[in-house]
Structure formats: C-alpha cells, structure tokens
Design a protein around this motif. Structure first.
Motif, PDB file in Angstrom:
ATOM      1  N   ILE A  22      -0.834  26.180  -0.518  1.00  0.00           N
ATOM      2  CA  ILE A  22      -0.730  25.099   0.349  1.00  0.00           C
ATOM      3  C   ILE A  22      -0.211  23.835  -0.678  1.00  0.00           C
ATOM      4  O   ILE A  22       0.480  23.066  -0.317  1.00  0.00           O
ATOM      5  N   ASP A  23      -0.681  24.084  -1.949  1.00  0.00           N
ATOM      6  CA  ASP A  23      -0.743  22.876  -2.709  1.00  0.00           C
ATOM      7  C   ASP A  23       0.660  22.791  -3.199  1.00  0.00           C
ATOM      8  O   ASP A  23       1.425  21.554  -3.086  1.00  0.00           O
ATOM      9  N   VAL A  24       1.157  23.886  -3.230  1.00  0.00           N
ATOM     10  CA  VAL A  24       2.747  23.880  -3.770  1.00  0.00           C
ATOM     11  C   VAL A  24       3.324  23.494  -2.671  1.00  0.00           C
ATOM     12  O   VAL A  24       4.544  22.848  -2.947  1.00  0.00           O
ATOM     13  N   LEU A  25       3.152  24.088  -1.342  1.00  0.00           N
ATOM     14  CA  LEU A  25       3.919  23.568  -0.379  1.00  0.00           C
ATOM     15  C   LEU A  25       4.204  22.084  -0.138  1.00  0.00           C
ATOM     16  O   LEU A  25       5.167  21.267   0.140  1.00  0.00           O
ATOM     17  N   GLU A  26       2.510  21.397  -0.291  1.00  0.00           N
ATOM     18  CA  GLU A  26       2.707  19.986   0.022  1.00  0.00           C
ATOM     19  C   GLU A  26       3.545  19.328  -1.174  1.00  0.00           C
ATOM     20  O   GLU A  26       3.821  18.152  -1.095  1.00  0.00           O
ATOM     21  N   LYS A  27       3.685  19.823  -2.397  1.00  0.00           N
ATOM     22  CA  LYS A  27       4.233  19.207  -3.664  1.00  0.00           C
ATOM     23  C   LYS A  27       5.619  19.395  -3.325  1.00  0.00           C
ATOM     24  O   LYS A  27       6.353  18.321  -3.431  1.00  0.00           O
ATOM     25  N   TYR A  28       6.454  20.349  -2.562  1.00  0.00           N
ATOM     26  CA  TYR A  28       7.488  20.617  -2.400  1.00  0.00           C
ATOM     27  C   TYR A  28       8.016  19.427  -1.319  1.00  0.00           C
ATOM     28  O   TYR A  28       8.944  18.717  -1.401  1.00  0.00           O
ATOM     29  N   ILE A  29       6.950  19.258  -0.407  1.00  0.00           N
ATOM     30  CA  ILE A  29       7.302  18.267   0.913  1.00  0.00           C
ATOM     31  C   ILE A  29       7.114  16.864   0.254  1.00  0.00           C
ATOM     32  O   ILE A  29       8.210  16.117   0.626  1.00  0.00           O
ATOM     33  N   SER A  96      14.168  15.305   8.842  1.00  0.00           N
ATOM     34  CA  SER A  96      13.915  15.917   9.969  1.00  0.00           C
ATOM     35  C   SER A  96      13.842  17.359   9.881  1.00  0.00           C
ATOM     36  O   SER A  96      12.830  18.126  10.727  1.00  0.00           O
ATOM     37  N   LEU A  97      14.802  18.048   9.169  1.00  0.00           N
ATOM     38  CA  LEU A  97      14.714  19.580   9.096  1.00  0.00           C
ATOM     39  C   LEU A  97      13.837  19.892   7.949  1.00  0.00           C
ATOM     40  O   LEU A  97      13.474  21.244   8.135  1.00  0.00           O
ATOM     41  N   ILE A  98      13.354  19.528   6.949  1.00  0.00           N
ATOM     42  CA  ILE A  98      12.291  19.733   6.094  1.00  0.00           C
ATOM     43  C   ILE A  98      11.029  19.141   5.873  1.00  0.00           C
ATOM     44  O   ILE A  98      10.115  19.800   6.372  1.00  0.00           O
ATOM     45  N   THR A 103       5.404  19.645   7.082  1.00  0.00           N
ATOM     46  CA  THR A 103       4.407  18.688   7.576  1.00  0.00           C
ATOM     47  C   THR A 103       3.687  19.399   8.622  1.00  0.00           C
ATOM     48  O   THR A 103       2.427  19.926   8.386  1.00  0.00           O
ATOM     49  N   ARG A 104       4.377  19.697   9.583  1.00  0.00           N
ATOM     50  CA  ARG A 104       3.618  20.439  10.640  1.00  0.00           C
ATOM     51  C   ARG A 104       3.326  21.848  10.351  1.00  0.00           C
ATOM     52  O   ARG A 104       2.309  22.142  10.686  1.00  0.00           O
ATOM     53  N   TYR A 105       4.185  22.379   9.634  1.00  0.00           N
ATOM     54  CA  TYR A 105       3.646  23.907   9.136  1.00  0.00           C
ATOM     55  C   TYR A 105       2.536  23.895   8.305  1.00  0.00           C
ATOM     56  O   TYR A 105       1.659  24.928   8.424  1.00  0.00           O
ATOM     57  N   VAL A 106       2.393  22.902   7.485  1.00  0.00           N
ATOM     58  CA  VAL A 106       1.191  22.837   6.723  1.00  0.00           C
ATOM     59  C   VAL A 106       0.059  22.743   7.399  1.00  0.00           C
ATOM     60  O   VAL A 106      -1.142  23.275   7.003  1.00  0.00           O
ATOM     61  N   GLN A 107       0.246  21.921   8.356  1.00  0.00           N
ATOM     62  CA  GLN A 107      -1.311  21.663   9.312  1.00  0.00           C
ATOM     63  C   GLN A 107      -1.533  23.079   9.797  1.00  0.00           C
ATOM     64  O   GLN A 107      -2.742  23.467   9.957  1.00  0.00           O
ATOM     65  N   GLU A 108      -0.606  23.880  10.339  1.00  0.00           N
ATOM     66  CA  GLU A 108      -0.743  25.000  11.156  1.00  0.00           C
ATOM     67  C   GLU A 108      -1.647  26.027  10.044  1.00  0.00           C
ATOM     68  O   GLU A 108      -2.236  26.974  10.327  1.00  0.00           O
ATOM     69  N   LEU A 109      -0.775  25.930   8.942  1.00  0.00           N
ATOM     70  CA  LEU A 109      -1.161  26.827   7.846  1.00  0.00           C
ATOM     71  C   LEU A 109      -2.625  26.828   7.350  1.00  0.00           C
ATOM     72  O   LEU A 109      -3.447  27.590   7.133  1.00  0.00           O
ATOM     73  N   ILE A 227       8.904  28.364   2.498  1.00  0.00           N
ATOM     74  CA  ILE A 227       9.464  27.314   1.510  1.00  0.00           C
ATOM     75  C   ILE A 227      10.809  27.762   0.933  1.00  0.00           C
ATOM     76  O   ILE A 227      11.636  26.986   0.603  1.00  0.00           O
ATOM     77  N   GLY A 228      11.122  29.140   0.926  1.00  0.00           N
ATOM     78  CA  GLY A 228      12.396  29.335   0.293  1.00  0.00           C
ATOM     79  C   GLY A 228      13.420  28.963   1.520  1.00  0.00           C
ATOM     80  O   GLY A 228      14.752  28.494   1.058  1.00  0.00           O
ATOM     81  N   GLU A 229      13.309  29.070   2.947  1.00  0.00           N
ATOM     82  CA  GLU A 229      14.399  28.529   3.848  1.00  0.00           C
ATOM     83  C   GLU A 229      14.262  27.144   3.638  1.00  0.00           C
ATOM     84  O   GLU A 229      15.494  26.533   3.872  1.00  0.00           O
ATOM     85  N   SER A 230      13.247  26.379   3.229  1.00  0.00           N
ATOM     86  CA  SER A 230      13.434  24.837   3.318  1.00  0.00           C
ATOM     87  C   SER A 230      14.210  24.657   1.888  1.00  0.00           C
ATOM     88  O   SER A 230      15.274  23.681   2.159  1.00  0.00           O
TER      89      SER A 230
END
Length: 598
Positions: A22-29, A96-98, A103-109, A227-230
């Motif tokens: 999750i931290d990696v995902l937030e860093k990419y965001i 809009s696309l990333i 950000t919404r996906y991280v909350q769900e995750l 994250i790969g799709e992003s």
C-alpha cells in the motif's frame, strides 16, 4: 502456490508486506501527482513565453509581422501555445485516470486488508482459546490423577494399620474411590477437549487460515496488477498526445519552410521606398580665380572664375543632397563673415520658422505627425494616404450597412406598429447620415492629397536631382540644423527641403495667373549680390555672386529685400547677401545689368 499453505505461519510478515504494498501504491500516486504539477507548470510557462513574444496590438511590432520570417515566428508562437495545451491534456488525463482512480482504490484496499487481517486475528484468537481450554483440562486431569494416587496410598496405609478403626478405613476407601472417579472424569474431559482442539487446530491451519491468506494474496495480486495498469496508462496518456504534438511540430516546420527571403526583400523595398530619384551629378565650382573683396567682407570669402557658367535660377539641384549624404555647407556659411551670419539669423524670418520646424520635428518624434503625412517621402506618403482612404471607405460601408438595417427596421415598424415606433429610428438614421457625409468629406480630402502626391511623384525618365534627407527635419537637435535644412519665405510660410512639395516646382505661368493685372513696383535703386543665394522657397529669387539687380522694396526690419532681375523675375533675398545702392531718382527702366567680376 498459495500463501495459505506455504506461509501458514507468516501472519505477521504478510501483514507487514501488504502494508508495504500500500505504501508503494501511495508513493506512485504521489509521483504521478507531482508529474501532473510539472506538466501544468511547464504548460503555463510555455503559454507565458508565447504570450510574451506575441506582437502587441496597434504597435510597431504588429507591422513587423508582415514579413515571412516574422510570420513564421508568429506561427511558431501559436503552435507552442497548442503544444502547451497538450501538456495540460496530459496533466488532466493523468489526474483523472491515474491519481483519482488509484486514490479511491487505495482506500478500498485498506478496508479490504483490514477486514482480512481482522478475520485472521479472530481465527488466531479462537485457536489460542481452544489451546488454553486444552491446557486447563490437561492440568485438571493431572491434578485429579495425583489426588487419586494420594487417596489410594492413604487408604492402603489405613487398611494396613491394625490400630485404625474400621470406620476410618471405610472412610479412606470411599475417599480413594471418589478421587479415582474424579480422575476418570477429568480424563474423559481432557480427552474430549483434546479431540476438539485437534479438530479446531486442523480446521484453523488447513481451512480458515489458508482461506484468509488466499484472500490476502488475491488482494495483493490485484494491487500489483492495478499499479502495472496505471503505469501502462501513464505511458498511454503521453502516447495519445504525440500525434497532436507531432502536428504542432509539423506546422512549425511548414512555417519555417514558408520563409521567403526574396519576398521579404521586396517588402523592405515597399516599406522604405521614398520615391525619390538617385542624385544627379554635382556641378563643378571653380574657386581658383581671385575675387575682389568689399570693405565689409572678411578674409574668409571666396571667389569664382569669370568663365563659370551662369547659375540656373529656380533650380534646386544645388544644396539638395541625397538622404544619406552629409549636407555640405552653403556658400553663405562658407564665405559670409560670422557676424553677418549671426545678425542675419537673429533678424531674419527664417529664425522664427526654424523654431517652428524644430517644434514640428519634436512633435513628429512624439507621434503627432501631420494629417496629410507630409513628413513622409512621396512613396511612403502615397501608401499611407491610400491606407487611410481604404480605411475611411470601410467605415463608410459599415455606416451604410447600419443605415440600411435601420431603414429595413423602420419599414417593419411602419407595416407592424405593434413591433415598435418607427419615429424612434429617425434620430439614429439622421446621425448615420451625418456620419456618412463626414466620412465622405474626409475621403475626398485624402483622395485630393493622394491625387496630388501621385501627380507629383517624379517619373523615371526625368533628370535626377539631389534630394535632402526625408527625416532630417525630424532628427534636428538644434537651431543650426534647422537653419541649414529649412528656409522660410518672406510671407511667413515655410517648406522643408525634404518634403516632396518643394521637389516639383510649380510653373511660373500657373503661379502668376492671379497677379497678371497687378502693376509692377517701381525700382528704388540697385544692388550687388555679395554671395550666391539659391531661392528655393516660394517668393524668393536666386542670385549669383557679383550680379547687379534692381531694388523694388527696402528691408522693413525682417531681414529681406525685394529685388527684380527683369519684368518677369522678382523676389526676396536676404539683406545681408546684397549691397544696396538706393537712388531716389531711379526710374523703372529695365536695362541690362552686367555681372561684375573684380
């Protein structure tokens, strides 16, 4: 390959690993968000850069953009503006696309992860409770067994003792039996608890934990895929604008290829062509012959030979220099004593007009040029006048269109009074009519000036004459330059040497038609020209050094004397240029006067 079977005992490490994901995902965001900010900043800087170099309206820069090279630069600026717009599109699409989606996906995750690890902790707590129950049952069974052994040993001891009563022995026996029964019950309970624990433990490690860990594994794999799709979207967003950016670059290349050096050179000719002819040959002036000096002359005066040809009066070839050739000093400046030049400047009318011309030159520098563009060379003046005529014609057409529209509106009001009052339009129609009439008068005025310029432009077949600089008067910085470049006529009017109005002489027959009936003035004396004077302005007359002429009007304090050569030639000359011999008994008889050379 399943986390439930392979990592059944790594609950804490899985918890740490998923948190790291999750931290990696937030860093990419955060990375994508900073990229969008950079794109926006870059687009803004590009737009500001394009705006900075855009030509300002109604300025000189706007006129410079008629050349192909500057038009290509303007096209480059416009394309850079579109180029900046594509970077704004990149920023918007990434946001809009990333950024927003992740950000919404991280909350769900986070919520899903929290739920899975909550179930895992709950299962662990259950198995730990079962283990505690098993341990308690085991300890109780152990204690009951020990108590039963002690009771059995006490009974045997009591039964072997002959001194103990039968009642005590019976009591000890009953106690031993009770303890044995309790041990059996504890044994049964321990066995049941053990079976239950084993069953729960098997269910925990082979069913509950694998299911929970499988869900966590699936959650983590979805995160990795997301994250790969992003990252793929990150590249696609850039790739989508590449064709448009390529078009912008193609347009810049096309604009660069449209640069035409020949066309620009021709436009320079059209922009700065004065319409003057190149200067003709300069007449030879012979200063080798000695000259007799008068009493009032100084040693600075020069002389001309007797064999020198007579000057062509009325011609302006002398003293008229080409714009980029430095103007030579006039004969007056070369020969006349300093005191004479100073007195003449302080007492003559040209002094007043010099200050007028200086003022006019300053006003032209400030942009307050004359309405008829007389400060420009003939060709440039013709272009400006033509532009003004075209502009006025366009204004007239606009006013006429407005008048036609109002006329139609009035007709509609007359036919349908309920739609409006027809009389309310009359005032506006009257205003439009007055405006049209004023504009037509302006057109006539400028067309008159245009016709005058077109009629006075010298033909290519004419003898070229020396011209003076077009902008010499505008750049005058002192009285001396004004005195050299401009001359005034005795009647107070003045003309500029560089103006095309003085370039074409009006024939004497046209000028003198109004004065054919006037009686010629009588002569009051004679005079001798001390210096050569070229009368280039209206009302003046050219004289040669040493020439004898008739005086018909004395100097009245303005520094000018009126003289006559013959019945058809008369005019004003500076008083300091002639030596006057008044004769009260002189008669108006025009005898030939010989040029004196001493």
């Amino acid at each position: 390959m399943s986390w439930g079977t392979e990592l059944w005992d790594q609950f804490d490490n899985l918890e740490k690993h998923t948190q790291w994901g999750i931290d990696v995902l937030e860093k990419y965001i955060k990375f994508v968000k900073e990229r969008t900010e950079i794109e926006l900043s870059y687009a803004k800087q590009l737009r500001n850069l394009s705006k900075k170099y855009q030509p300002k309206k109604n300025s000189k820069e706007e006129e410079e953009y008629r050349y192909t090279s500057t038009r290509a630069f303007l096209a480059t600026l416009n394309e850079m503006n579109d180029y900046a717009g594509q970077h704004e599109v990149i920023s918007e699409n990434m946001t809009s696309l990333i950024t927003a989606e992740l950000t919404r996906y991280v909350q769900e995750l986070k919520q899903e992860r929290k739920s899975h690890f909550h179930d895992g902790r709950k299962a662990q707590q259950h198995i730990e409770t079962c283990w505690k129950q098993l341990e308690a049952s085991k300890r109780r069974f152990e204690r009951d067994c020990k108590e039963a052994d002690r009771a059995q040993q006490y009974f045997e001891k009591m039964d072997a003792d002959i001194n103990v009563t039968k009642a005590d022995v019976e009591k000890a026996r009953q106690q031993a039996q009770l303890r044995h029964q309790m041990a059996e019950d504890s044994k049964a309970e321990y066995s049941s608890t053990l079976q239950k624990f084993n069953s729960e433990q098997h269910e925990h490690y082979y069913t509950h934990i694998p299911n929970i860990f499988q869900k966590i594994q699936e959650m983590e794999e979805r995160r990795i895929v997301r994250i790969g799709e992003s990252m793929k979207t990150f590249a696609e967003v850039d790739r989508q604008v590449i064709p448009i950016i390529g078009k912008c670059l193609d347009e810049i290349t096309k604009a660069a290829e449209s640069v035409d050096h020949k066309n620009d050179s021709q436009m320079v000719i059209e922009a700065f062509k004065s319409g003057f002819e190149p200067p003709g040959d300069v007449d030879f002036e012979d200063f080798t012959q000695p000259m007799k000096r008068t009493v009032s002359e100084s040693s600075l005066s020069n002389s001309r030979g007797d064999g020198k040809s007579e000057p062509k009066f009325g011609s302006k070839s002398k003293g008229k220099l080409w714009p980029f050739i430095k103007k030579n000093k006039s004969p007056k400046q070369q020969k006349e004593p300093l005191s004479h030049r100073f007195n003449e400047f302080m007492t003559s009318k040209p002094k007043i007009h010099c200050f007028r011309s200086l003022k006019r030159g300053l006003s032209l520098k400030l942009g307050a040029g004359p309405e008829d563009f007389s400060n420009l060379p003939p060709e440039q003046r013709r272009k400006k006048l033509q532009q003004k005529v075209d502009e006025l014609n366009r204004d007239i057409q606009k006013e006429m269109d407005s008048r036609d529209a109002l006329t139609k509106m009035k007709d509609v009001y007359i036919k349908n009074p309920q739609m409006g009052d027809a009389a309310s339009v009359d005032h506006r129609l009257a205003e439009l009519g007055q405006n049209i009439e004023k504009l037509r008068l302006e057109v006539q005025k400028f067309e008159g000036w245009l016709a005058e310029v077109e009629g006075r432009l010298p033909a290519r077949s004419e003898q070229p004459r020396r011209q003076s600089g077009v902008y010499e008067a505008q750049n005058a910085s002192g009285v001396n330059s004004c005195a050299q470049d401009r001359e005034s006529s005795p009647d107070g009017s003045y003309t500029e040497e560089q103006s095309q109005e003085t370039e074409m002489k009006v024939p004497a027959t046209d000028f003198d038609d109004e004065f054919d009936d006037e009686e010629p003035l009588p002569t009051i004396g004679t005079c001798k020209a001390l210096y050569t004077f070229e009368g280039q302005n209206e009302g003046t007359i050219s004289v040669a050094e040493g020439e004898m002429l008739y005086v018909i009007e004395e100097d009245k304090g303005d520094g000018w004397t009126r003289i006559r050569r013959n019945e058809d030639e008369e005019g004003y000359v500076p008083t300091s240029y002639v030596e006057v011999y008044l004769d009260k008994n002189a008669k108006d008889v025009h005898k030939p006067l010989q040029k004196i050379s001493e």
